[in-house]
Scaffold this active site. Sequence first.
Site, mmCIF file in Angstrom:
data_model
loop_
_atom_site.group_PDB
_atom_site.id
_atom_site.type_symbol
_atom_site.label_atom_id
_atom_site.label_comp_id
_atom_site.label_asym_id
_atom_site.label_seq_id
_atom_site.Cartn_x
_atom_site.Cartn_y
_atom_site.Cartn_z
ATOM 1 C CE LYS A 62 60.922 -92.807 41.553
ATOM 2 N NZ LYS A 62 61.457 -91.931 40.231
ATOM 3 N N GLY A 108 61.698 -99.152 31.289
ATOM 4 C CA GLY A 108 63.061 -98.347 31.665
ATOM 5 C C GLY A 108 64.091 -99.655 31.323
ATOM 6 N N GLY A 128 63.874 -103.921 35.625
ATOM 7 C CA GLY A 128 62.795 -104.847 35.363
ATOM 8 C C GLY A 128 63.076 -106.077 36.299
ATOM 9 C CD GLU A 181 59.365 -100.720 26.189
ATOM 10 O OE1 GLU A 181 60.621 -101.451 26.129
ATOM 11 O OE2 GLU A 181 59.038 -99.756 25.901
ATOM 12 C CB CYS A 188 62.214 -98.411 24.000
ATOM 13 S SG CYS A 188 62.296 -97.823 25.584
ATOM 14 C CD GLU A 211 67.968 -99.831 25.467
ATOM 15 O OE1 GLU A 211 67.924 -99.836 26.773
ATOM 16 O OE2 GLU A 211 66.795 -99.628 24.988
HETATM 17 C C1 UN1 Z 1 59.632 -95.572 24.031
HETATM 18 O O1 UN1 Z 1 60.653 -95.450 23.419
HETATM 19 O O2 UN1 Z 1 59.734 -96.386 25.121
HETATM 20 O O3 UN1 Z 1 57.263 -95.806 18.603
HETATM 21 C C2 UN1 Z 1 58.271 -95.467 23.512
HETATM 22 C C3 UN1 Z 1 57.723 -95.171 19.158
HETATM 23 C C4 UN1 Z 1 57.123 -94.165 20.064
HETATM 24 C C5 UN1 Z 1 56.927 -94.644 21.521
HETATM 25 C C6 UN1 Z 1 58.427 -94.991 21.963
HETATM 26 N N1 UN1 Z 1 55.668 -93.808 19.695
HETATM 27 O O4 UN1 Z 1 58.882 -94.626 18.716
#
Ligand code: UN1
Length: 487
Positions: A173, A226, A231, A246, A280, A377
Amino acid sequence: MKRFGLFIGGKWVFPSSGKYFPSLNPATEKPIARFASGSEHDVKHAIDVAEAALPKWKNVPAPKRGQILLKFAGLLRQDKESLAKLVSTEMGKVLPEARGDVQEAIDIAEYMAGEGRRLFGHTTPSELQNKFAMTIRVPLGVCSLITPWNFPLAIPAWKTMPALVCGNTVVFKPSSDTPMCAARFVELLAKAGVPKGVVNMVTGPGEQIGKELVSNPKVRGVSFTGNKQTGEWIVKNAGIKKVGLELGGKNAIIILDDADLGLALKGVVWGAFGTAGQRCTAASRVIVSQEVQKEFEKMLVKKTSSLRLGPGTNPSTDVGPLINKKAVEKVHYYTELGLSEGAKLLTGGKPGKGKGFFYEPTIFSEVSPKMRIAREEIFGPSLSIISASGVEEAIKIANSIEYGLSSSIYTRDISNAFRAIEGIEAGITYVNSSTIGAEVHLPFGGVKGTGNGAREAGIEGINEFSETKTVYIDFSGKLQRAQIDTD
Ligand code: UN1
């Protein structure tokens, strides 16, 4: 305009709702194509199809499954430029980064293809004679993979590649903001030889179809990247099954007074404003030694105000658009919040003019660790600068948040570097490098509010998508009782 259904059982099928939604180019706000609005009923069907495909797929020898992944990597490589253009158009990131997104998918496909010839268990001596003991890896079964829009090819690949090589079947999804990238992804998987029903894709609003994806008892594994609220909701609704989460970060770069400030500047700009801060792993806090703070701020504001906003597909653009209107509103909400909390706006702080979801790279100084802009965040180009007296205080501030994904320290002092490596509560720590740029053969994930202990990618990605089975083979021909017949 082109219309896509749901990809179930190796073909595109109509959604039972008969409804479709558009995916927009965030730089122009123009629709790219329309995508099926799946329902709970469609998800159930996709799960049933994935379950039916499981017995055959898990019996395909793992090296053969690996070969299909390698073929997939080759197809991505062949189409790299057009896929990068699609990523840039649909998600907004600048072209060099969009190429990186495709490359990350290629890398994990190649890495996991190799796992087809490993998938190691271990052997160990038994406490009894004529008895053999070992472990093997077995698939979980049907897995639901729920992915975000910020890495529209790489993150689906991080999850799909280990899931497939381990012998699972998948219901995928993707985010409703990047379904076109997802459609290309599943088409290429089919072209590479993934059998019908092994990878199925459902699109549509998470609020409507998420529950079935997560709570259906036929689903044995859920992998989600997300936000934290979703989560937490997944954990409450999944029941007894393997869940990998994550859930973002509030990642800090520490800059000590002995740091190479020129190098730190490059790392901060890349970490905070690369991908318009929509990773993230993005740097959203700089924790800097008082002695060098003023000098560093001056350098940073100068560099940041020279960054050019524009469409990701335009070669002169430094910072692309945000993903959608809601994202612009969220970032602006935090700008106003920062001002009301008493932080000092050094640059930026405004949405872009005209069409497209743009937001100026924004920097706040005089931020205290207690302010909400320093704790929550934002997921956009917004950076908070916090001052610290030295390494110990900097680490304390870095840890004073609920997340723990990525982190970084700039210092020339090896002892301070090791203090940070040991002291920062995060899944990833970089030394003299930014908070972004994880490589696929190392584990990826975080501590505290960022996750539930699961790691993606690297060898730990195999753990996420397989179970350990313990096997004892007694060839003594008699009853041997462990713990009892040992003398
Ligand atoms: C993310 O934003 O969930 O290390 C992944 C990094 C990328 C992956 C980010 N290779 O910034």
